[in-house]
Design an enzyme around this catalytic site. Structure first.
Site, PDB file in Angstrom:
ATOM      1  NE  ARG A 166      -3.793  -1.966   7.702  1.00 28.28           N
ATOM      2  CZ  ARG A 166      -2.636  -1.650   7.143  1.00 28.28           C
ATOM      3  NH1 ARG A 166      -1.814  -0.819   7.758  1.00 28.28           N
ATOM      4  NH2 ARG A 166      -2.295  -2.140   5.969  1.00 28.28           N
TER       5      ARG A 166
ATOM      6  CE1 TYR B 135       3.906  -4.141  11.295  1.00 34.35           C
ATOM      7  CE2 TYR B 135       2.599  -3.000  12.958  1.00 34.35           C
ATOM      8  CZ  TYR B 135       3.251  -2.993  11.736  1.00 34.35           C
ATOM      9  OH  TYR B 135       3.264  -1.860  10.959  1.00 34.35           O
TER      10      TYR B 135
ATOM     11  CB  SER C  34       7.000  -5.103   7.600  1.00 34.29           C
ATOM     12  OG  SER C  34       6.410  -5.746   8.725  1.00 34.29           O
TER      13      SER C  34
ATOM     14  CE  LYS D 297      29.350  -1.536   7.207  1.00 34.78           C
ATOM     15  NZ  LYS D 297      29.522  -2.836   7.884  1.00 34.78           N
TER      16      LYS D 297
ATOM     17  CB  THR E  53      -1.750   5.389   6.412  1.00 35.78           C
ATOM     18  OG1 THR E  53      -0.799   5.940   7.319  1.00 35.78           O
ATOM     19  CG2 THR E  53      -1.759   6.241   5.152  1.00 35.78           C
TER      20      THR E  53
ATOM     21  CE  LYS F 279       7.009  -2.241  10.668  1.00 37.77           C
ATOM     22  NZ  LYS F 279       7.695  -1.794   9.428  1.00 37.77           N
TER      23      LYS F 279
ATOM     24  CG  ASP G   4      12.355 -13.185   1.757  1.00 33.66           C
ATOM     25  OD1 ASP G   4      12.470 -12.146   2.443  1.00 33.66           O
ATOM     26  OD2 ASP G   4      11.963 -14.267   2.231  1.00 33.66           O
TER      27      ASP G   4
ATOM     28  CG  PHE H 298      -1.653   1.208   1.553  1.00 32.01           C
ATOM     29  CD1 PHE H 298      -2.332   1.927   0.588  1.00 32.01           C
ATOM     30  CD2 PHE H 298      -1.669   1.671   2.871  1.00 32.01           C
ATOM     31  CE1 PHE H 298      -3.021   3.094   0.911  1.00 32.01           C
ATOM     32  CE2 PHE H 298      -2.351   2.819   3.205  1.00 32.01           C
ATOM     33  CZ  PHE H 298      -3.023   3.542   2.230  1.00 32.01           C
TER      34      PHE H 298
ATOM     35  CE1 TYR I  39      24.421  -2.210   8.969  1.00 38.31           C
ATOM     36  CE2 TYR I  39      23.269  -3.041  10.908  1.00 38.31           C
ATOM     37  CZ  TYR I  39      24.005  -3.271   9.757  1.00 38.31           C
ATOM     38  OH  TYR I  39      24.317  -4.556   9.398  1.00 38.31           O
TER      39      TYR I  39
END
Length: 315
Positions: free
Chosen positions: A185, A144, A74, A104, A174, A148, A56, A11, A158
């Protein structure tokens, strides 16, 4: 710039690709299509500045030299991450690390798509970026939430240890065209139920709150952050707070549906409040949403109706 988007068939990833192409960039998009759809990219079939690769990101990959990496890969809906729990944890860890390795290697800038779910069921309201959250680390939503939260920690590592030029956006609810109609959702559930003439399902009493941001506003905020020099998390969402019940009533008004509202038990660990404090985004890059819920719903109806009609033809 040559820009990499992971999760490009999703999306937000597909809308982001449109915006970056419109700005004159070239985009290489990758997706394993576990939850994304090539239908979201069909309009780019003849765009010479867009390249799609099915892969992947949990496996090491190299897209060639890029100037910016937008990590949007994700599962994001409750329906998807409840089925793909281990995969969700993997893409938040191994997948994010592989995307960071690309940044990197090529000294590219990096923006990671995080989520308001990092705040869990918040005890601070509205949620500011310095709030550490109230998350159940072993509950049904943890695959989930914790994926995250870990990916945020990895991104900051990093930045600190390898000096990758990173950014973290915490995305709040959203909606808009290309949102999966069966993703579990609130907006997609209500709109599809209303257009089909089915009962609108409200969990609990409907007094839990959410903040809904139309996709065009969300992408504008993400791009604003991408151009800034901020490395710590930034909320990007609509601060107008709605109860779930009021949202359902607004959907009925916009669709003109005669559907009824029915009530079901509240799912485990479902947050009771969700509202972003966006003062940081306003201060850093002058962003705030412009499209109210009723207008955004009207802009989304054609997409949802078309999707429903296409499904009916297949049946």
């Amino acid at each position: 710039m040559r820009i990499l988007i992971t999760g490009v068939a999703g999306f937000l990833g597909s809308h982001l690709a449109d915006a970056l192409l419109a700005d004159g960039n070239s985009v290489v998009g990758v997706d394993n299509l576990a939850t994304g759809s090539l239908n979201n990219l069909k309009h780019l079939d003849n765009e010479v500045r867009f390249e799609f690769r099915e892969l992947d990101i949990c496996e090491a990959f190299d897209p060639g030299r890029v100037d910016y990496v937008f990590n949007f890969a994700s599962p994001a809906s409750p329906v998807d991450y409840s089925k793909l729990g281990v995969e969700t944890l993997a893409v938040g860890s191994s997948g994010t690390r592989n995307a960071l390795e690309v940044a990197k290697k090529y000294r590219a800038k990096f923006l990671h798509a995080s989520t308001s779910e990092c705040y869990g069921d918040p005890s601070v309201h509205p949620q500011t970026e310095d709030y550490w959250g109230n998350v159940n680390p072993i509950g049904p939503r943890s695959v989930y939430d914790e994926a995250k939260r870990f990916s945020e920690a990895l991104t900051m590592a990093y930045h600190r240890y390898y000096h990758v030029d990173t950014r973290l956006v915490r995305i709040f609810n959203t909606y808009g065209p290309r949102l999966q109609k069966n993703d579990g959702r609130v907006i997609s559930n209500f709109v599809v139920q209303a257009l089909k003439g089915e009962d609108l399902t409200v969990y609990g009493e409907g007094d839990q709150t959410r903040s809904f941001c139309y996709v065009a506003d969300e992408i504008e905020g993400i791009l604003g952050l991408s151009r800034s020099d901020e490395h710590l998390p930034v909320n990007v969402g609509n601060p107008n707070e709605w109860t779930i019940l009021d949202c359902a009533k607004t959907v009925l008004k916009v669709t003109g549906s005669k559907s009824k509202i029915v009530y079901r038990p509240l799912p485990q660990d479902d947050p009771m409040q969700r509202k972003p404090d966006i003062s940081k985004a306003k201060r850093l890059f002058g962003w705030e949403p412009k499209i109210d819920l009723e207008t955004g719903l009207q802009l989304s109806l054609e997409y949802f109706q078309t999707t429903i009609d296409e499904e009916a033809k297949v049946k």
